[in-house]
Design a protein around this motif. Structure first.
Motif, PDB file in Angstrom:
ATOM      1  N   GLN A 198       0.837  -1.199   0.000  1.00  0.00           N
ATOM      2  CA  GLN A 198       0.000   0.000   0.000  1.00  0.00           C
ATOM      3  C   GLN A 198       0.870   1.247   0.000  1.00  0.00           C
ATOM      4  O   GLN A 198       1.899   1.292   0.681  1.00  0.00           O
ATOM      5  N   ALA A 199       0.392   2.238  -0.742  1.00  0.00           N
ATOM      6  CA  ALA A 199       1.157   3.476  -0.835  1.00  0.00           C
ATOM      7  C   ALA A 199       1.123   4.238   0.475  1.00  0.00           C
ATOM      8  O   ALA A 199       0.078   4.388   1.098  1.00  0.00           O
ATOM      9  N   VAL A 200       2.284   4.685   0.878  1.00  0.00           N
ATOM     10  CA  VAL A 200       2.362   5.614   2.002  1.00  0.00           C
ATOM     11  C   VAL A 200       3.002   6.870   1.446  1.00  0.00           C
ATOM     12  O   VAL A 200       4.122   6.821   0.932  1.00  0.00           O
ATOM     13  N   LEU A 201       2.255   7.957   1.468  1.00  0.00           N
ATOM     14  CA  LEU A 201       2.798   9.183   0.895  1.00  0.00           C
ATOM     15  C   LEU A 201       3.716   9.813   1.930  1.00  0.00           C
ATOM     16  O   LEU A 201       3.276  10.292   2.959  1.00  0.00           O
ATOM     17  N   HIS A 202       4.961   9.767   1.631  1.00  0.00           N
ATOM     18  CA  HIS A 202       5.942  10.280   2.563  1.00  0.00           C
ATOM     19  C   HIS A 202       5.697  11.765   2.809  1.00  0.00           C
ATOM     20  O   HIS A 202       5.440  12.509   1.868  1.00  0.00           O
ATOM     21  N   LYS A 203       5.803  12.179   4.036  1.00  0.00           N
ATOM     22  CA  LYS A 203       5.664  13.567   4.466  1.00  0.00           C
ATOM     23  C   LYS A 203       4.227  13.999   4.621  1.00  0.00           C
ATOM     24  O   LYS A 203       3.986  15.108   5.062  1.00  0.00           O
ATOM     25  N   SER A 204       3.288  13.172   4.213  1.00  0.00           N
ATOM     26  CA  SER A 204       1.920  13.637   4.306  1.00  0.00           C
ATOM     27  C   SER A 204       1.531  13.859   5.764  1.00  0.00           C
ATOM     28  O   SER A 204       0.565  14.529   6.054  1.00  0.00           O
ATOM     29  N   HIS A 205       2.331  13.312   6.673  1.00  0.00           N
ATOM     30  CA  HIS A 205       1.972  13.431   8.082  1.00  0.00           C
ATOM     31  C   HIS A 205       2.339  14.791   8.677  1.00  0.00           C
ATOM     32  O   HIS A 205       1.882  15.126   9.735  1.00  0.00           O
ATOM     33  N   VAL A 206       3.204  15.554   8.005  1.00  0.00           N
ATOM     34  CA  VAL A 206       3.541  16.861   8.589  1.00  0.00           C
ATOM     35  C   VAL A 206       2.607  17.916   8.011  1.00  0.00           C
ATOM     36  O   VAL A 206       2.785  18.371   6.886  1.00  0.00           O
ATOM     37  N   ARG A 207       1.603  18.254   8.774  1.00  0.00           N
ATOM     38  CA  ARG A 207       0.672  19.299   8.315  1.00  0.00           C
ATOM     39  C   ARG A 207       0.863  20.513   9.191  1.00  0.00           C
ATOM     40  O   ARG A 207       0.970  20.428  10.400  1.00  0.00           O
ATOM     41  N   ILE A 208       0.902  21.641   8.535  1.00  0.00           N
ATOM     42  CA  ILE A 208       1.099  22.851   9.325  1.00  0.00           C
ATOM     43  C   ILE A 208      -0.263  23.407   9.700  1.00  0.00           C
ATOM     44  O   ILE A 208      -1.060  23.744   8.824  1.00  0.00           O
ATOM     45  N   GLY A 209      -0.515  23.465  10.979  1.00  0.00           N
ATOM     46  CA  GLY A 209      -1.821  23.937  11.422  1.00  0.00           C
ATOM     47  C   GLY A 209      -1.940  25.445  11.326  1.00  0.00           C
ATOM     48  O   GLY A 209      -2.924  25.986  10.845  1.00  0.00           O
ATOM     49  N   ARG A 210      -0.912  26.129  11.753  1.00  0.00           N
ATOM     50  CA  ARG A 210      -0.993  27.571  11.875  1.00  0.00           C
ATOM     51  C   ARG A 210       0.108  28.200  11.027  1.00  0.00           C
ATOM     52  O   ARG A 210       1.274  27.846  11.147  1.00  0.00           O
ATOM     53  N   LEU A 211      -0.266  29.109  10.153  1.00  0.00           N
ATOM     54  CA  LEU A 211       0.730  29.713   9.277  1.00  0.00           C
ATOM     55  C   LEU A 211       1.180  31.081   9.770  1.00  0.00           C
ATOM     56  O   LEU A 211       2.332  31.460   9.627  1.00  0.00           O
ATOM     57  N   LEU A 212       0.232  31.827  10.317  1.00  0.00           N
ATOM     58  CA  LEU A 212       0.546  33.213  10.669  1.00  0.00           C
ATOM     59  C   LEU A 212       0.719  33.369  12.166  1.00  0.00           C
ATOM     60  O   LEU A 212      -0.035  32.809  12.951  1.00  0.00           O
ATOM     61  N   SER A 213       1.728  34.144  12.530  1.00  0.00           N
ATOM     62  CA  SER A 213       2.033  34.243  13.961  1.00  0.00           C
ATOM     63  C   SER A 213       1.474  35.525  14.566  1.00  0.00           C
ATOM     64  O   SER A 213       1.185  36.486  13.856  1.00  0.00           O
ATOM     65  N   ASP A 214       1.351  35.506  15.900  1.00  0.00           N
ATOM     66  CA  ASP A 214       0.941  36.719  16.591  1.00  0.00           C
ATOM     67  C   ASP A 214       2.163  37.487  17.047  1.00  0.00           C
ATOM     68  O   ASP A 214       2.145  38.705  17.138  1.00  0.00           O
TER      69      ASP A 214
END
Ligand code: PEP
Ligand code: MG
Length: 756
Positions: A198-214
């Motif tokens: 089965q395909a495991v898409l490498h890196k798909s597990h790192v999702r960035i939740g928040r892009l902009l900082s305070d």
């Protein structure tokens, strides 16, 4: 002069965030975003093009161009300036866009008045999702800061469009018309083998939740603490890998250097200052790196950037609060753009049945690690990430250079039958490993293996090969920041001699440079690295490197047979210089009271055509000759051996190559000089047959090939093949492949279904 500052950018990003998080449909929010960007950048136009099925960029929102063009204007990737940006993943900034050769005019947009253009790709997880462009009436150049600003904004919008699934993934990457149909993707083999999983898409597990900082100060703090964790992680990985497979433990040492790379860290810090979170900043720098990587020809830089990419992912994962370990299905096939060696080690290796890469090269660290672990690897599989979904079933045939996506039950069955047949075939070969490699008319053909790592040497026993015809000493050192000292080299070579258990090992001195770049040697940018400062050219210019290496080899061969050969020799004097250094070191060893090797044989590789016309003189000086057909053929045809586009253009069984090989064999036979061939062709059935017919009695090949070639030898009446070859070789056909294949089939040397 810069029209705005980092504070302005932060303010714009914060407004973007409000819009993105606000109410309204995605379309409404996009409309607001383009207006905001145009105002923020003081531009007359801002347009957002989004990638749709069939590699088409559709104008999704615009401020400044005609609204009638929205969802109407479409450009193919590569068409017009916007298409150009998407095709190359590269930003463009043009004071006079109209004069650019790629410019295409779209009347429906009403862009008649806008002369200057700045466009950037929208990238998400390394994929081009669209293009963001601003235009101005004036012919004014955009500066680097403006381009970077737009790139940052584009990254934020890419995230929005993906999360909101503006364009459904199924639409973007249709499964060739029918999601249930199996699809075959081709690539080049980096490590042969089969894998169903089965395909495991490498890196798909790192999702960035928040892009902009305070608060940038908080983000700097988070970055610092993540960097500390990263350094500790790398140290742990180094410690835990050393004992495991000695070959690649040292690769990881390089990482320590990169984890402290000031330039990299300060680029991330700069992006944090613009208002992104630490993880978004790492992602941004990493995307920039990938784009630079795509544009780079220089393998040294490409591979170093790959290492940085690997580190960036690790850092991202730390910032995102997750461990690097991803739970794998029992039979997993990793699909990735490219892979760092530590990333591969992070997975549970026992579950990985194969790796598919969109990029990849034979010398990249991850491939070296995969080989050591026996994992099949297929590289250069274009569009793999776009076409393969997580958990898709994949039937990977890395030996044949392709992978089937979502194989039908029939296909799975065929694949399983095929795999079982190959397994049986291997078992038959393994069972015949002790049978003599002798033709039906009694001619002995010596079969040896090529090795580069200690783990390869084990194949001597498994294959019954008679020795190691080529030990590529550089392989163990490719990733080391400096060449190891004499002591460590001696230990590594001695391990190889011991593991060979009395069978001869032919050490080839360092063949670095060209496509094999060690971290410790960089010739800088060369236009033709394969023909540049490599191999003995390099080690003769750095005689201490050569001296230390041969010293280590001599010490490792105390009491055993010493066999050394030199790569890429082009002139007799180069061989003489190498030989002189070797002799000096043998004398030094004796003077120091070292045990002498039992026997000494010194040879050279023949891989530069010039040597063919110096053969008679050369043969009086050497103990044996070994042809490196991979390089020799690339130089004879002036065809880069690593370039897949021309890989099938020139045939090793072409008459010019065969006649050249005949010439060399005749000269060696005339003076009774041992001759061997250790390029890839030695391990291919038809090629091996042809070589035998031309007088070659010793072949050195990848361990996987030995069984099949022994089988070919044992089915051959050599006198018949010789006669056949004599009748064909001077004909005017370009290649004798078809003829040799028919001959082999007619004479029962190879079966109908056997891959040749
Ligand atoms: C060759 O060139 O054929 C050879 C055996 O050397 P390498 O592949 O290591 O360059
Ligand atoms: Mg070579």
């Amino acid at each position: 002069m810069t029209a705005y500052s980092a504070a302005d950018l932060r303010q714009m990003l914060s407004r973007l965030r409000d819009v993105m998080a606000g109410i309204g449909s995605v379309q409404e929010r996009l409309d607001k975003l383009v207006a905001l960007i145009a105002h923020g950048l003081k531009a007359d136009v801002c347009s957002c093009y989004i990638m749709r099925a069939g590699e088409v960029l559709e104008l999704f929102a615009t401020f400044g161009l005609s609204q009638r063009a929205v969802h109407i204007t479409r450009l193919r990737v590569g068409e017009g300036l916007v298409g150009e940006i998407a095709a190359h993943g590269r930003s463009l900034s043009l004071a006079d866009a109209w004069s650019h050769p790629a410019f295409v005019y779209r009347p429906e947009t009403g862009e008649d008045f806008f002369r200057s253009l700045m466009g950037v790709p929208m990238i998400q997880a390394g994929r081009i999702m669209g293009v963001l462009a601003v235009q101005n009436r004036d012919e004014r150049p955009f500066n680097d800061w403006e381009v970077e600003t737009l790139e940052t904004v584009a990254m934020v919008i890419a995230e929005l469009t993906t999360t909101a699934q503006i364009v459904k993934r199924e639409e973007l990457f249709p499964a060739e018309g029918n999601a249930l149909l199996p699809v075959r993707l081709s690539g080049s083999t980096l490590n042969a083998g089969l894998g169903l999983g089965q395909a495991v898409l490498h890196k798909s597990h790192v999702r960035i939740g928040r892009l902009l900082s305070d608060d940038p100060a908080v983000e700097h703090g988070r970055l610092q603490s993540a960097l500390n964790t990263l350094r500790k992680d790398v140290d742990t990985l180094i410690d835990s890998s050393h004992g495991e497979v000695s070959d690649f433990g040292d690769i990881l040492e390089v990482y320590r250097m990169f984890a402290d790379d000031r330039g990299w860290i300060s680029r991330i810090s700069d992006v944090i200052n613009t208002g992104l979170t630490a993880e978004a900043a790492v992602q941004k720098v990493s995307d920039d790196t990938r784009i630079r990587m795509m544009q780079m020809n220089d393998p040294v830089f490409r591979e170093r950037l790959q290492d940085l990419d690997d580190l960036a992912n690790r850092l991202l994962s730390i910032l995102a609060g997750g461990g690097m370990r991803t739970e794998l299905p029992d039979n997993a096939i990793l699909v990735c753009r490219s892979l760092g060696p530590t990333e591969l080690l992070d997975y549970d290796r026992t579950k990985i049945k194969g790796v598919i890469m969109e990029e990849g090269s034979p010398t990249m660290h991850a491939v070296i690690v995969a080989k050591a672990l026996g994992i099949p690897v297929l590289s250069q599989v274009h569009g793999a990430l776009n076409r393969i979904d997580a958990f898709d079933l994949l039937a990977l045939d890395a030996s044949a250079g392709h992978v089937f996506l979502r194989p039908s039950e029939d296909l799975q069955e065929m694949f399983a039958i095929n795999a079982a047949a190959r397994q049986r075939q291997r078992a038959v070969y393994a069972a015949s490993k002790d049978l003599p490699s002798v033709t039906l008319d009694g001619v002995q053909i010596e079969l040896q293996i090529n090795a580069g790592f200690l783990i390869d040497v084990q194949a001597l026993a498994e294959t019954g090969a008679s020795g190691i015809g080529l030990f590529r000493t550089e392989m163990q050192f490719l990733a080391m920041p400096i060449l190891p000292d004499v002591k460590l080299q001696r230990t590594l070579y001695r391990q190889a001699v011991d593991a060979a258990g009395g069978k001869p090992v032919t050490f080839r001195t360092l063949d670095v440079g060209g496509d094999k770049i060690a971290a410790s040697w960089s010739a800088g940018k060369e236009n033709n690295p394969a023909m540049g400062w490599r191999s003995v050219r390099l080690t003769l210019d750095r005689p201490s490197v050569m001296r230390q290496q041969v010293r280590a080899i001599i010490q490792a061969c105390e009491g055993a047979s010493l066999r050394v050969m030199f790569p890429m020799v082009a002139t007799i004097s180069e061989f003489d210089d190498c030989r002189r250094i070797l002799d000096m070191e043998i004398e030094r060893h004796a003077k120091a009271g070292g045990v002498a090797p039992r026997t000494i044989a010194v040879g050279t590789m023949l891989e530069v055509p010039s040597l063919i016309w110096q053969l008679d003189h050369l043969l009086t000086r050497i103990d044996f000759l070994s042809i490196g057909s991979n390089d020799l053929i690339q130089f004879v045809y002036a065809a880069d051996r690593g370039n897949t586009r021309i890989a099938n253009r020139y045939d090793a069984l072409s008459t010019p190559v065969l006649r050249m090989l005949r010439f060399i064999a005749e000269r060696c036979i005339a003076v009774n000089k041992p001759l061997s061939l250790c390029g890839e062709m030695a391990g291919k059935p038809l090629e091996a047959l042809a070589l035998m017919a031309l007088g070659y009695r010793s072949l050195s090949m990848a361990p996987d090939s030995v069984g099949q070639i022994r089988d070919v030898v044992r089915r051959t009446v050599l006198a018949d093949v010789e006669e056949f070859m004599i009748s064909q070789i001077d004909s005017n056909s370009a290649s004798l492949r078809t003829e040799i294949k028919s001959f082999a089939q007619d004479h029962g040397i190879i079966g109908e279904g056997i891959a040749v």
